[in-house]
Design a protein around this motif. Structure first.
Motif, PDB file in Angstrom:
ATOM      1  N   LEU A   1      27.704 106.264   4.274  1.00  0.00           N
ATOM      2  CA  LEU A   1      27.739 104.896   3.759  1.00  0.00           C
ATOM      3  C   LEU A   1      28.175 104.927   2.301  1.00  0.00           C
ATOM      4  CD1 LEU A   1      25.990 104.487   6.345  1.00  0.00           C
ATOM      5  CD2 LEU A   1      24.805 102.684   5.101  1.00  0.00           C
ATOM      6  N   CYS A   2      29.151 104.074   1.994  1.00  0.00           N
ATOM      7  CA  CYS A   2      29.699 104.013   0.637  1.00  0.00           C
ATOM      8  C   CYS A   2      29.835 102.561   0.221  1.00  0.00           C
ATOM      9  CB  CYS A   2      31.084 104.678   0.588  1.00  0.00           C
ATOM     10  SG  CYS A   2      31.167 106.339   1.263  1.00  0.00           S
ATOM     11  N   TYR A   3      30.293 102.367  -0.991  1.00  0.00           N
ATOM     12  CA  TYR A   3      30.627 101.010  -1.420  1.00  0.00           C
ATOM     13  C   TYR A   3      31.746 101.063  -2.450  1.00  0.00           C
ATOM     14  CZ  TYR A   3      28.176 101.479  -5.941  1.00  0.00           C
ATOM     15  OH  TYR A   3      27.793 101.857  -7.204  1.00  0.00           O
ATOM     16  N   GLU A   4      32.408  99.938  -2.613  1.00  0.00           N
ATOM     17  CA  GLU A   4      33.483  99.834  -3.596  1.00  0.00           C
ATOM     18  C   GLU A   4      32.872  99.455  -4.938  1.00  0.00           C
ATOM     19  OE1 GLU A   4      36.566  97.206  -2.359  1.00  0.00           O
ATOM     20  OE2 GLU A   4      36.847  98.205  -0.426  1.00  0.00           O
ATOM     21  N   GLU A   5      32.994 100.333  -5.895  1.00  0.00           N
ATOM     22  CA  GLU A   5      32.419 100.091  -7.218  1.00  0.00           C
ATOM     23  C   GLU A   5      33.054  98.853  -7.843  1.00  0.00           C
ATOM     24  OE1 GLU A   5      31.154 102.827 -11.034  1.00  0.00           O
ATOM     25  OE2 GLU A   5      33.072 103.206 -10.062  1.00  0.00           O
ATOM     26  N   GLY A   6      32.217  97.997  -8.394  1.00  0.00           N
ATOM     27  CA  GLY A   6      32.708  96.793  -9.054  1.00  0.00           C
ATOM     28  C   GLY A   6      32.880  95.608  -8.137  1.00  0.00           C
ATOM     29  N   SER A   7      32.728  95.800  -6.829  1.00  0.00           N
ATOM     30  CA  SER A   7      32.872  94.681  -5.899  1.00  0.00           C
ATOM     31  C   SER A   7      31.665  93.751  -6.015  1.00  0.00           C
ATOM     32  CB  SER A   7      33.013  95.193  -4.457  1.00  0.00           C
ATOM     33  OG  SER A   7      31.898  96.010  -4.098  1.00  0.00           O
ATOM     34  N   ASP A   8      31.918  92.434  -5.927  1.00  0.00           N
ATOM     35  CA  ASP A   8      30.845  91.454  -6.068  1.00  0.00           C
ATOM     36  C   ASP A   8      31.174  90.242  -5.192  1.00  0.00           C
ATOM     37  OD1 ASP A   8      28.592  90.133  -6.907  1.00  0.00           O
ATOM     38  OD2 ASP A   8      29.485  89.432  -8.795  1.00  0.00           O
ATOM     39  N   PRO A   9      30.454  90.022  -4.086  1.00  0.00           N
ATOM     40  CA  PRO A   9      29.331  90.844  -3.618  1.00  0.00           C
ATOM     41  C   PRO A   9      29.788  92.236  -3.201  1.00  0.00           C
ATOM     42  CG  PRO A   9      29.967  89.273  -1.952  1.00  0.00           C
ATOM     43  CD  PRO A   9      30.741  88.906  -3.172  1.00  0.00           C
TER      44      PRO A   9
ATOM     45  N   ILE B   1      31.039 100.165   2.909  1.00  0.00           N
ATOM     46  CA  ILE B   1      31.984 100.854   3.783  1.00  0.00           C
ATOM     47  C   ILE B   1      31.237 101.880   4.618  1.00  0.00           C
ATOM     48  CG2 ILE B   1      34.137 102.165   3.928  1.00  0.00           C
ATOM     49  CD1 ILE B   1      34.492  99.467   2.590  1.00  0.00           C
ATOM     50  N   PHE B   2      31.312 101.742   5.936  1.00  0.00           N
ATOM     51  CA  PHE B   2      30.696 102.673   6.871  1.00  0.00           C
ATOM     52  C   PHE B   2      31.773 103.652   7.354  1.00  0.00           C
ATOM     53  CE2 PHE B   2      27.952  99.132   6.681  1.00  0.00           C
ATOM     54  CZ  PHE B   2      26.699  99.485   7.174  1.00  0.00           C
TER      55      PHE B   2
ATOM     56  N   VAL C   1      24.937  87.528   1.607  1.00  0.00           N
ATOM     57  CA  VAL C   1      26.265  87.736   2.181  1.00  0.00           C
ATOM     58  C   VAL C   1      26.619  89.215   2.055  1.00  0.00           C
ATOM     59  CG1 VAL C   1      28.713  87.202   1.983  1.00  0.00           C
ATOM     60  CG2 VAL C   1      27.010  85.403   1.617  1.00  0.00           C
ATOM     61  N   ARG C   2      26.977  89.819   3.181  1.00  0.00           N
ATOM     62  CA  ARG C   2      27.346  91.230   3.155  1.00  0.00           C
ATOM     63  C   ARG C   2      28.773  91.408   3.634  1.00  0.00           C
ATOM     64  NH1 ARG C   2      21.951  93.035   6.103  1.00  0.00           N
ATOM     65  NH2 ARG C   2      20.505  93.031   4.343  1.00  0.00           N
ATOM     66  N   ASN C   3      29.550  92.094   2.836  1.00  0.00           N
ATOM     67  CA  ASN C   3      30.893  92.466   3.252  1.00  0.00           C
ATOM     68  C   ASN C   3      30.843  93.903   3.761  1.00  0.00           C
ATOM     69  OD1 ASN C   3      31.899  90.010   2.359  1.00  0.00           O
ATOM     70  ND2 ASN C   3      32.267  90.791   0.297  1.00  0.00           N
ATOM     71  N   VAL C   4      31.191  94.089   5.024  1.00  0.00           N
ATOM     72  CA  VAL C   4      31.105  95.403   5.646  1.00  0.00           C
ATOM     73  C   VAL C   4      32.457  95.801   6.222  1.00  0.00           C
ATOM     74  CG1 VAL C   4      30.055  96.763   7.495  1.00  0.00           C
ATOM     75  CG2 VAL C   4      28.663  95.159   6.193  1.00  0.00           C
ATOM     76  N   GLY C   5      32.897  97.012   5.891  1.00  0.00           N
ATOM     77  CA  GLY C   5      34.136  97.546   6.440  1.00  0.00           C
ATOM     78  C   GLY C   5      33.903  98.925   7.027  1.00  0.00           C
TER      79      GLY C   5
END
Length: 268
Positions: free
Chosen positions: A127-135, A139-140, A209-213
């Motif tokens: 599991l990761c995430y895009e730094e600076g993304s808001d919300p 990323i799975f 709100v969750r953005n999932v990719g």
């Protein structure tokens, strides 16, 4: 040292025959075993211990001044089975690639959930995430690997094995699995910065709100790459939207063996 030191070809877009319809992007990267004087095994071994124990427990031990204890407790979870070593090597290399080359930030890797050696945890691999993304954009990553080498004397058939397994895993990964991973994530954020950790935790609160990719990652030995097998990654249908990273590693099995030989010596 970054994985970029060993990247000979970085994320080349695979191009389909004009008669086939592309459903997702496939990027191919070739990874060297050595780039004198540096060895890929040294890079992976240097980072591998943090994949074998829950992040907070390692940090707590180090903050308490018990460096050797932290290392021993962590290295006790190293697999001694060649099968699991090769599998774990593929997952760790994929995670390093995601951070060093794709620029994503790791939140946790499932290997840290293992309670014993020679074991693979279930659920999503990384599991990761895009730094600076808001919300926050979560990323799975689903990782599948193969240690086959051309010297094995058989067609690799990755299109029917590890490539196909990416689709199989993502197909069976449902809302309940995602809820489990996100719940687990709240207690295992591998982030040092407290402000950033608080921001990510806020995005995990119920009803936000969750953005999932998703990203599919296949790790194979470079010698088994076949241009005829890659199209399945770009054309096979899936209910989930994702792109694929195909990592072709020089001497997969040999490099994996070197990594765990280095780590075994550290166990003392």
């Amino acid at each position: 040292m970054s994985l970029s030191t060993f990247i000979r070809e970085s994320r080349t877009r695979f191009t389909l025959d004009a008669s086939k319809k592309e459903l997702r992007a496939v990027h191919i990267s070739n990874i060297l075993q050595k780039n004198d004087p540096h060895n890929l095994a040294d890079l992976v071994a240097d980072r591998a211990p943090l994949y074998y124990r829950e992040f907070d427990k390692v940090v707590d031990s180090l903050r308490s001044g018990y460096f050797l204890t932290a290392m021993r407790e962590t290295l006790k979870r190293l697999p001694n089975s060649e099968h699991f070593q090769d599998s774990h090597f593929g997952e760790i290399l994929a995670s390093i690639f995601v951070e060093d080359i794709l620029g994503l930030k790791k939140l946790y890797c499932k290997l840290s959930l293992n309670s014993a050696e020679n074991q693979n945890a279930y659920k999503m691999d990384l599991l990761c995430y895009e730094e600076g993304s808001d919300p926050v954009n979560f990323i799975f990553c689903e990782v599948k690997s193969s240690n086959k080498h051309e010297s094995d004397g058989m067609p690799p058939k990755h299109d029917a094995s590890c490539y196909a397994s990416i689709f199989d895993s993502l197909r069976t990964y449902n809302d309940g699995d995602q809820a489990f991973d996100l719940t687990t994530l709240k207690d295992r954020l591998e982030i040092f910065d407290e402000a950033e950790k608080a921001r990510v935790k806020k995005s995990l609160l119920p009803y936000t709100v969750r953005n999932v990719g998703y990203i599919g990652i296949a790790v194979i030995d470079h010698s088994t790459y076949s241009v005829d097998e890659v199209p399945v990654l770009a054309t096979r249908k899936s209910e989930k939207e994702f792109n694929v990273e195909l990592l072709c590693v020089e001497q997969y099995k040999d490099t994996s063996s070197q990594v765990y030989s280095i780590l075994e010596k550290l166990k003392g």
